[in-house]
Design an enzyme around this catalytic site. Structure first.
Site, short mmCIF file in Angstrom:
data_model
loop_
_atom_site.label_atom_id
_atom_site.label_comp_id
_atom_site.label_asym_id
_atom_site.label_seq_id
_atom_site.Cartn_x
_atom_site.Cartn_y
_atom_site.Cartn_z
N SER A 139 1.00 -1.29 0.12
CA SER A 139 0.09 0.07 0.09
C SER A 139 0.67 1.17 -0.07
O SER A 139 2.08 1.19 0.61
CB SER A 139 -1.00 0.18 1.38
OG SER A 139 -1.70 1.30 1.53
N TYR A 152 -2.24 -0.45 10.28
CA TYR A 152 -2.20 -0.70 9.09
C TYR A 152 -0.87 -0.09 8.33
O TYR A 152 -0.16 -1.21 7.74
CB TYR A 152 -3.39 -0.26 8.33
CG TYR A 152 -3.47 -0.58 6.73
CD1 TYR A 152 -3.85 -1.93 6.33
CD2 TYR A 152 -3.24 0.29 5.63
CE1 TYR A 152 -4.27 -2.39 4.91
CE2 TYR A 152 -3.22 -0.12 4.49
CZ TYR A 152 -3.74 -1.33 4.28
OH TYR A 152 -4.17 -1.70 2.77
N LYS A 156 2.01 -2.74 6.68
CA LYS A 156 2.35 -2.60 5.27
C LYS A 156 3.95 -2.04 5.03
O LYS A 156 4.49 -2.56 4.01
CB LYS A 156 1.60 -1.67 4.46
CG LYS A 156 0.13 -1.99 4.27
CD LYS A 156 0.13 -3.52 3.47
CE LYS A 156 -1.40 -3.88 3.32
NZ LYS A 156 -1.42 -4.96 2.34
N1 LIG Z 1 -8.68 -1.26 -1.43
C1 LIG Z 1 -7.69 -0.36 -1.14
O1 LIG Z 1 -7.93 0.86 -1.35
C2 LIG Z 1 -6.24 -0.76 -1.00
C3 LIG Z 1 -5.27 0.19 -1.24
C4 LIG Z 1 -3.88 -0.23 -0.78
C5 LIG Z 1 -3.73 -1.56 -0.67
N2 LIG Z 1 -4.89 -2.50 -0.73
C6 LIG Z 1 -4.43 -3.87 -0.22
O2 LIG Z 1 -4.81 -4.70 -1.31
C7 LIG Z 1 -5.42 -5.94 -0.77
C8 LIG Z 1 -6.80 -6.06 -1.15
O3 LIG Z 1 -7.52 -5.31 -0.65
P1 LIG Z 1 -9.02 -5.13 -1.25
O4 LIG Z 1 -9.44 -3.78 -0.75
O5 LIG Z 1 -9.39 -5.54 -2.64
O6 LIG Z 1 -9.88 -6.00 -0.17
P2 LIG Z 1 -11.36 -6.59 -0.11
O7 LIG Z 1 -12.33 -5.90 -1.23
O8 LIG Z 1 -11.55 -6.73 1.38
O9 LIG Z 1 -11.00 -8.11 -0.72
C9 LIG Z 1 -10.01 -9.11 -0.10
C10 LIG Z 1 -10.20 -10.52 -0.86
O10 LIG Z 1 -9.43 -11.14 -0.01
C11 LIG Z 1 -10.17 -12.39 0.63
N3 LIG Z 1 -9.76 -12.69 1.90
C12 LIG Z 1 -9.47 -11.80 2.86
N4 LIG Z 1 -9.06 -12.46 3.78
C13 LIG Z 1 -9.02 -13.70 3.39
C14 LIG Z 1 -8.38 -14.89 4.38
N5 LIG Z 1 -8.03 -14.97 5.51
N6 LIG Z 1 -8.45 -16.08 3.55
C15 LIG Z 1 -8.91 -15.98 2.18
N7 LIG Z 1 -9.23 -14.92 1.57
C16 LIG Z 1 -9.39 -13.82 2.20
C17 LIG Z 1 -11.69 -11.84 0.53
O11 LIG Z 1 -12.47 -12.86 0.33
P3 LIG Z 1 -13.49 -13.57 1.57
O12 LIG Z 1 -13.80 -12.59 2.72
O13 LIG Z 1 -14.54 -14.14 0.89
O14 LIG Z 1 -12.28 -14.48 2.13
C18 LIG Z 1 -11.73 -11.09 -0.48
O15 LIG Z 1 -11.74 -11.67 -1.67
C19 LIG Z 1 -5.01 -5.94 0.74
O16 LIG Z 1 -3.88 -6.54 1.03
C20 LIG Z 1 -5.21 -4.39 1.05
O17 LIG Z 1 -4.33 -3.99 2.18
C21 LIG Z 1 -6.08 -2.13 -0.63
#
Ligand SMILES: NC(=O)c1ccc[n+]([C@@H]2O[C@H](COP(=O)([O-])OP(=O)(O)OC[C@H]3O[C@@H](n4cnc5c(N)ncnc54)[C@H](OP(=O)(O)O)[C@@H]3O)[C@@H](O)[C@H]2O)c1
Length: 247
Positions: A139, A152, A156
């Site tokens: 991130s 967080y 990261k």
């Molecule tokens: N969105 C942002 O603005 C942003 C910015 C910077 C970095 N990130 C990083 O990008 C990554 C994804 O973020 P996102 O926003 O796309 O998240 P999200 O919308 O919460 O999606 C996360 C995905 O991971 C799965 N997941 C979560 N915990 C899990 C576990 N213990 N076992 C298996 N699957 C799991 C969830 O499905 P289930 O709940 O069905 O398992 C879901 O499919 C993260 O590492 C986050 O820190 C996000």
């Protein structure tokens, strides 16, 4: 369709941890569009079913928690692995003096400990593949601090650090290790945050390019790092942050 050749990842086996929604879903889809055999892992079966329906021939779904023994047992059955996207991650937003021990444990467990354990399990099938790439989903918060996000940010920053260390250690095995570091992207994780107009204004003011990231912006960098186009790139990060960290 994306802008890459649809043979870019042909015959590569790529595991995406956290592939059911948001960024991981986009990374899994793009890898499949580029010819990879994708192992998509998330806990929600219906999300995986919807993903597989788009590329039934080259996506396999594992509906399970990536921190479970069941998951690591299955990883041990992989003959080869050419790519790993360590995308499963969580956030627990709140002021530092109000963070519970449970929140601290949950964020460290998934964002750091599990990422390390998945990478450890990937080494043997990646050695057998002879040439592999790990992409750790970091991130912009792996580079800076931000109000209510110290927990967080800690996780990261650790992802950035362990990525460099893994890159140095695993280079002898021809395993490259990098991060993609997005700014805010609208996903199920962040959607509730943007219901707060003050927060939304803060975020847009912080991004010089003046918009949120799209999941495809992140998947583009991820696909590049997984491919041979990035053959000489290891131990670094691609910031997909619209300039947030350049200020
Ligand atoms: N969105 C942002 O603005 C942003 C910015 C910077 C970095 N990130 C990083 O990008 C990554 C994804 O973020 P996102 O926003 O796309 O998240 P999200 O919308 O919460 O999606 C996360 C995905 O991971 C799965 N997941 C979560 N915990 C899990 C576990 N213990 N076992 C298996 N699957 C799991 C969830 O499905 P289930 O709940 O069905 O398992 C879901 O499919 C993260 O590492 C986050 O820190 C996000």
């Amino acid at each position: 369709m994306n802008g890459f050749n649809n043979n870019l990842l042909l015959d590569k086996t790529i595991l995406v941890a956290g592939a059911g929604k948001g960024i991981g879903l986009a990374c899994a889809l793009m890898a499949a569009e580029c010819g990879a055999n994708v192992v998509a892992v998330a806990r929600t079966q219906s999300d995986l079913d919807a993903l597989i329906a788009q590329h039934p021939k080259n996506i396999t779904g594992w509906a399970m928690d990536v921190s479970s023994n069941e998951f690591f047992d299955l990883m041990n059955t992989l003959p080869y692995l050419h790519g790993l996207v360590n995308n499963a991650g969580i956030n627990r937003v709140g002021p530092m003096d109000k963070q519970t021990n449970d929140n601290i444990d949950a964020v460290i467990d998934l964002n750091i400990r599990t990422l390390y354990k998945i990478s450890r399990a990937a080494i043997a099938p990646m050695r057998r593949a002879g040439n592999a790439s790990i992409v750790n989903m970091s991130s912009q918060m792996g580079f800076v601090g931000s109000p209510n996000r110290t927990l967080y940010c800690m996780s990261k920053h650790a992802v950035e650090g362990v990525t460099k260390a893994m890159a140095v250690e695993l280079a002898a095995d021809n395993i490259r290790v990098n991060t993609v570091a997005p700014t805010f992207v609208m996903t199920p994780m962040t959607a509730p945050m943007f219901e707060d107009e003050t927060f939304k204004t803060f975020v847009f003011d912080m991004i010089p390019l003046g918009r949120l990231g799209k999941v495809e912006d992140v998947a583009n960098s991820c696909t590049f790092l997984l491919s041979e186009l990035a053959a000489m790139i290891t131990g670094t990060s691609i910031k997909v942050d619209g300039g947030w960290t350049a200020r």
